[in-house]
Design an enzyme around this catalytic site. Structure first.
Site, PDB file in Angstrom:
ATOM      1  CE  LYS A  60       8.516   3.174  -2.860  1.00  0.00           C
ATOM      2  NZ  LYS A  60       8.112   3.011  -4.274  1.00  0.00           N
ATOM      3  N   GLY A 108       0.799  -1.223   0.000  1.00  0.00           N
ATOM      4  CA  GLY A 108       0.000   0.000   0.000  1.00  0.00           C
ATOM      5  C   GLY A 108       0.831   1.272   0.000  1.00  0.00           C
ATOM      6  CB  THR A 109       4.355   1.939  -1.052  1.00  0.00           C
ATOM      7  OG1 THR A 109       4.644   0.580  -0.757  1.00  0.00           O
ATOM      8  CG2 THR A 109       5.439   2.850  -0.537  1.00  0.00           C
ATOM      9  CG  ASP A 142     -12.608   1.114  -8.840  1.00  0.00           C
ATOM     10  OD1 ASP A 142     -11.789   0.184  -9.004  1.00  0.00           O
ATOM     11  OD2 ASP A 142     -13.784   0.927  -8.476  1.00  0.00           O
ATOM     12  CB  VAL A 143     -10.156   7.477  -8.289  1.00  0.00           C
ATOM     13  CG1 VAL A 143      -9.541   8.816  -8.706  1.00  0.00           C
ATOM     14  CG2 VAL A 143     -11.678   7.583  -8.250  1.00  0.00           C
ATOM     15  CG  MET A 144      -5.281   6.419  -6.278  1.00  0.00           C
ATOM     16  SD  MET A 144      -4.361   5.907  -4.804  1.00  0.00           S
ATOM     17  CE  MET A 144      -2.730   5.603  -5.467  1.00  0.00           C
ATOM     18  CG  HIS A 161       9.880  -0.877  -0.236  1.00  0.00           C
ATOM     19  ND1 HIS A 161       8.616  -0.541   0.197  1.00  0.00           N
ATOM     20  CD2 HIS A 161       9.840  -0.814  -1.603  1.00  0.00           C
ATOM     21  CE1 HIS A 161       7.854  -0.273  -0.853  1.00  0.00           C
ATOM     22  NE2 HIS A 161       8.569  -0.435  -1.952  1.00  0.00           N
TER      23      HIS A 161
END
Length: 302
Positions: A113, A57-58, A237-239, A115
């Site tokens: 960001k 979910g980054t 859906d938008v992304m 990981h």
């Protein structure tokens, strides 16, 4: 692959970057080659770091956080693709450049960001008391998503068959290491530092509540109208249709969306379409052993 070979490396749609180990954690070779620079990264007190295990979910969290900071101004988030707006600290990819260089060139306040597992986090982020957001996703869905991501992403090793990847993931022999150690390491650190620890499944189930939690952590007071707007614009859906967030701007030689889209399902429980009964039993047994030393719990379905 040696460093001088990497400098000449070009993606042609078939070649993949090589990998190596940093402190026992598998990483792209380019990351290994600049590890000292990554470790010595100099944070600023107003840096905000988003940390996750890969495919937890980054990108979703990045978009939410930026919209919170911009108080729902969608146009500001459309100024550039995700990978240009949020420096990926440890990543260096031929033709795309380095996250460190990007971060150095970016004015404050920066949203960064990573990981990296907690024990490999550059110390200055903790020394400067930066706010850190960590998102954890249940390992079964995380494994499935990572498998499909490695299929389409030439900057990572080829995953092999699903059966082969299942074994690789359980052994922690994937880039950024063991899922179990990653989520536990950050969980143990959360009460000692400014870390907000969120769960992907909670964000799916009640996005408005989790976005409110994020806004409070960041220090923004947002009214219901703005919160609802952020929920809408960061919905899957938008992304998926947003070229500034769906990684469609990355050359197909690096990320081949015809193999698997970067934003594939974004669902909870999709693992049930991949795991055999035997794999599920084996996974549960392995999970029980590796998670006995933590109170951390996950939702595997709704």
């Amino acid at each position: 692959m040696a460093l001088h070979d990497m400098e000449d490396f070009t993606f042609d749609g078939t070649k993949r970057l090589s990998v190596n180990y940093v402190k026992g954690i598998l990483q792209p070779t380019d990351t290994c080659d600049i590890w000292d620079k990554i470790w010595n990264f100099q944070a600023k007190p107003d840096d905000l770091l988003i940390s996750t295990y890969p495919k937890a979910g980054t990108t979703w969290t990045q978009e939410i956080v930026e919209l919170i900071q911009n108080e729902g101004d969608v146009e500001k988030s459309k100024r550039a693709p995700t990978h240009q707006r949020f420096p990926f600290l440890e990543m260096k990819i031929p033709s795309l450049g380095s996250g460190l260089e990007q971060a150095h060139a970016m004015p404050s306040p920066r949203i960064l960001k990573t990981h990296l597992p907690f024990h490999l986090l550059p110390p200055s982020l903790l020394e400067k008391n930066c706010k850190i957001i960590y998102v954890a996703r249940n390992p079964k869905d995380n494994m499935v998503s990572y498998y499909h991501f490695q299929r389409m992403n030439k900057a990572l090793p080829a995953p092999g068959t699903w059966e082969e990847y299942f074994e690789t993931f359980l052994a922690g022999k994937v880039c950024w290491g063991s899922w179990h150690e990653h989520v536990k390491g950050w969980w143990e650190a959360k009460d000692k530092h400014r870390i907000l620890y969120l769960f992907y499944e909670d964000m799916k189930k009640n996005p408005k509540h989790e976005i409110q939690k994020l806004a409070e952590f960041i220090g923004k007071k947002l009214d219901d109208k703005v919160l609802d707007k952020i929920v809408h614009y960061t919905s899957f859906d938008v992304m998926k249709q947003n070229p500034m967030a769906n990684y469609s701007s990355i050359p197909a030689e690096i990320m081949d969306h015809s193999i698997s889209p970067f934003m594939r399902k974004g669902a909870v429980g999709d693992w049930k379409k991949h795991f055999t009964v035997a794999q599920n039993e084996r996974f549960d047994e392995d999970y029980k052993k590796k998670m006995t030393d933590t109170r951390l719990t996950f939702h595997f379905q709704f």
